[in-house]
Design an enzyme around this catalytic site. Structure first.
Site, short mmCIF file in Angstrom:
data_model
loop_
_atom_site.label_atom_id
_atom_site.label_comp_id
_atom_site.label_asym_id
_atom_site.label_seq_id
_atom_site.Cartn_x
_atom_site.Cartn_y
_atom_site.Cartn_z
N HIS A 156 0.97 0.96 0.62
CA HIS A 156 -0.49 0.78 0.87
C HIS A 156 -0.95 -0.34 0.00
CE1 HIS A 156 -0.93 4.15 4.03
NE2 HIS A 156 -0.32 4.69 2.97
N ASP A 161 9.68 9.33 1.68
CA ASP A 161 8.43 8.95 2.41
C ASP A 161 7.74 7.81 1.87
OD1 ASP A 161 6.30 9.32 3.94
OD2 ASP A 161 5.66 11.06 3.17
N HIS A 204 6.81 15.75 11.35
CA HIS A 204 5.71 15.83 10.09
C HIS A 204 5.19 17.20 10.49
CE1 HIS A 204 2.09 14.05 7.83
NE2 HIS A 204 1.78 15.16 8.66
N GLY A 214 -0.27 8.55 0.98
CA GLY A 214 1.13 7.68 0.83
C GLY A 214 1.21 7.14 -0.50
N HIS A 224 13.47 8.72 5.43
CA HIS A 224 12.11 8.70 5.68
C HIS A 224 11.40 7.37 4.96
CE1 HIS A 224 8.43 11.60 6.11
NE2 HIS A 224 8.03 10.21 6.30
N HIS A 255 8.83 4.02 5.32
CA HIS A 255 7.77 3.29 6.13
C HIS A 255 8.02 1.70 5.48
CE1 HIS A 255 5.63 6.88 7.74
NE2 HIS A 255 6.08 7.36 6.42
N LEU A 256 8.49 0.93 6.43
CA LEU A 256 8.52 -0.39 6.21
C LEU A 256 7.34 -1.27 6.71
CD1 LEU A 256 12.33 -0.91 7.07
CD2 LEU A 256 11.32 -0.91 4.75
O1 DOR Z 1 1.59 10.23 2.99
C1 DOR Z 1 1.91 10.03 3.96
N1 DOR Z 1 1.86 8.57 4.46
N2 DOR Z 1 2.21 10.88 4.83
C2 DOR Z 1 2.64 10.36 6.16
O2 DOR Z 1 3.00 11.48 7.04
C3 DOR Z 1 2.33 9.26 6.61
C4 DOR Z 1 2.63 8.19 5.61
C5 DOR Z 1 2.28 6.81 5.94
O3 DOR Z 1 2.43 6.23 6.94
O4 DOR Z 1 1.48 6.04 4.96
ZN ZN Z 2 4.73 12.46 7.09
#
Ligand code: DOR
Ligand code: ZN
Length: 434
Positions: A314, A310, A184, A329, A65, A67-68
């Site tokens: 950001h 996860d 999710h 996130g 899990h 996010h790149l």
């Molecule tokens: O906190 C989160 N950030 N939860 C998510 O389901 C998506 C993720 C994001 O892409 O920033």
């Molecule tokens: Zn999520």
């Protein structure tokens, strides 16, 4: 960071822990041409011997899990910086979530991510395709062509398909391709507008909360669909007590469901929200101490077989706004190993082999891939841990392009000492130690 391009090694003197093969003993690990081999195969081979006495050698960790952010949000992270962070965290394989811009909901996007990974990836990147077109939850994504293009899994992460009938068809159709479905779990009507957990702190601080029931409802839905269809469904970032109980019930009854926990839901609760620091804002939100303990109990009894970060980068610009307006996130790749060693192993909740299983065996079983073990003949993806070294987590040491973590200043015990991908040392801090 030391990088060694050669890929013949003798890793000696370490405690080798490989849950897939039930190994937990001091022995040597041999790597020849990027492959795990036995001692006999090293005859006459020139290899560098690394004395890892006092360290732990494990199969390369897998994070299902991540996010790149590339393409689309490269000011927050790229395939290069995200996989550098993965290597520094001890992860040799990451599953890249599809909520990029554009969304990974078609074969061309999958191909593009595979090319980026090939060109810029420090560790293995497995693309995850969307469940629904544009993550909109209205129409099924072209799952057949996503499968042909080589996705490792499917998820609408960040969003959750609300239409149960559509979800049923997605689950049934995806099972033809044996692709794991990762969800999710969030009922958007119940969670709408909530920025933290609905409970004591949301009332006290006057902030809109998301009730645990928003997660529990969709976990229940997925359990019902998995039972009805016989298809596997994986629950991402399980955060609430009742969610763990539902999964425990389902697994005891042979329903093919799995669940993951994140380091932040293991380590933190919503008491932190009183700081109004947006580095504690994520979705699902930090919940109560009772929920946190339930997640730990789920890891202890095998209800939750996976720890996943996860990792959600950001920018500071995006996060440095009022709590209500900040994106959900936090990053996690470089803090997962120190935080979970400290919170789970050193506090006596899990043994080291149990923890390593959550990063190797559990994810490999979900993905149904021949990774996550030190079996002879497998690719030499290896994570070296020093479980004892005491240190303070410092965002200034991060390789990630983003800094949005609540763990800056956290007093940790244990870290990733080195990471090997296909026998190449992609990260090492062996030289800096004690
Ligand atoms: O906190 C989160 N950030 N939860 C998510 O389901 C998506 C993720 C994001 O892409 O920033
Ligand atoms: Zn999520």
């Amino acid at each position: 960071m030391m990088m060694k391009k050669q890929n013949n090694w003798i890793l000696s003197g370490a405690r080798v822990i490989d849950p897939v093969n039930n190994i937990d003993e001091v022995r040597n690990v041999y790597i020849k041409d990027g492959i795990i081999v036995d001692e006999a195969a090293m005859q006459g081979v020139e290899a560098e011997e690394l004395d890892l006495t006092g360290k732990v050698v494990a199969p390369g960790f897998i994070d299902v899990h991540v996010h790149l952010r590339q393409p689309g949000k490269v000011d927050a992270e790229t395939v290069r910086t995200g996989t550098l962070a993965a290597a520094a965290g001890g992860f040799t394989t990451v599953v890249a979530m599809p909520n990029t811009s554009p969304v990974t909901d078609n074969a061309a996007q999958v191909q593009y991510i595979r090319e980026l990974a090939e060109r810029d990836g420090i560790v293995h990147v497995l693309p995850c395709g969307a469940l629904s077109k544009g993550l909109a939850g209205e129409e099924m994504a072209p799952i057949g062509s996503l499968a042909s293009a080589g996705v490792a899994a499917l998820s609408d992460d960040g969003k959750c398909v609300q239409n149960h009938e559509l979800m049923r068809h997605i689950v049934e159709y995806a099972s033809n391709f044996d692709l794991p479905i990762m969800d999710h779990c969030e009922n958007t009507a119940l969670a709408a507008g909530g920025v933290i957990h609905e409970g004591y702190w949301s009332v006290l601080l006057g902030m809109k909360g998301q009730p645990s029931a928003a997660e529990e409802l969709m976990i229940s839905r997925n359990i019902m669909l998995a039972r009805m269809t016989g298809c596997r469904i994986h629950m991402q970032h399980v955060s609430a007590r009742e969610s763990v109980a539902l999964l425990r019930y389902a697994r005891a009854n042979g329903i093919p469901v799995t669940g993951e926990a994140t380091p932040h839901h293991i380590a933190l609760t919503d008491v932190e929200i009183k700081r109004f620091d947006t580095n504690y804002k994520m979705n699902p939100p930090l919940r109560s101490e009772d929920d946190r303990m339930a997640v730990i109990e789920g890891l202890q009894d095998g209800t939750l077989t996976i720890i996943a970060t996860d990792h959600a980068p950001h920018t500071q610009t995006a996060k440095q706004v009022e709590f209500d307006y900040a994106p959900f996130g936090i990053i996690g790749l470089e803090t997962a190993v120190p935080v979970t060693l400290t919170e789970l192993v050193h506090k006596g909740y899990l043994t080291l082999p149990q923890l390593i299983s959550k990063f190797t065996k559990g994810p490999a079983e979900l993905l149904k891939r021949p990774i996550g073990s030190l079996s002879i003949g497998s690719a030499a993806d290896v994570t070296v841990i020093d479980p004892e070294v005491e240190h303070t987590i410092d965002i200034n040491s991060f390789y990630s392009k983003s800094r949005n973590t609540p763990f800056h200043g956290y007093q940790a015990k244990g870290w990733t000492a080195a990471t090997f991908v296909d026998g190449v040392c992609v990260y090492s801090r062996l030289d800096e130690e004690r």
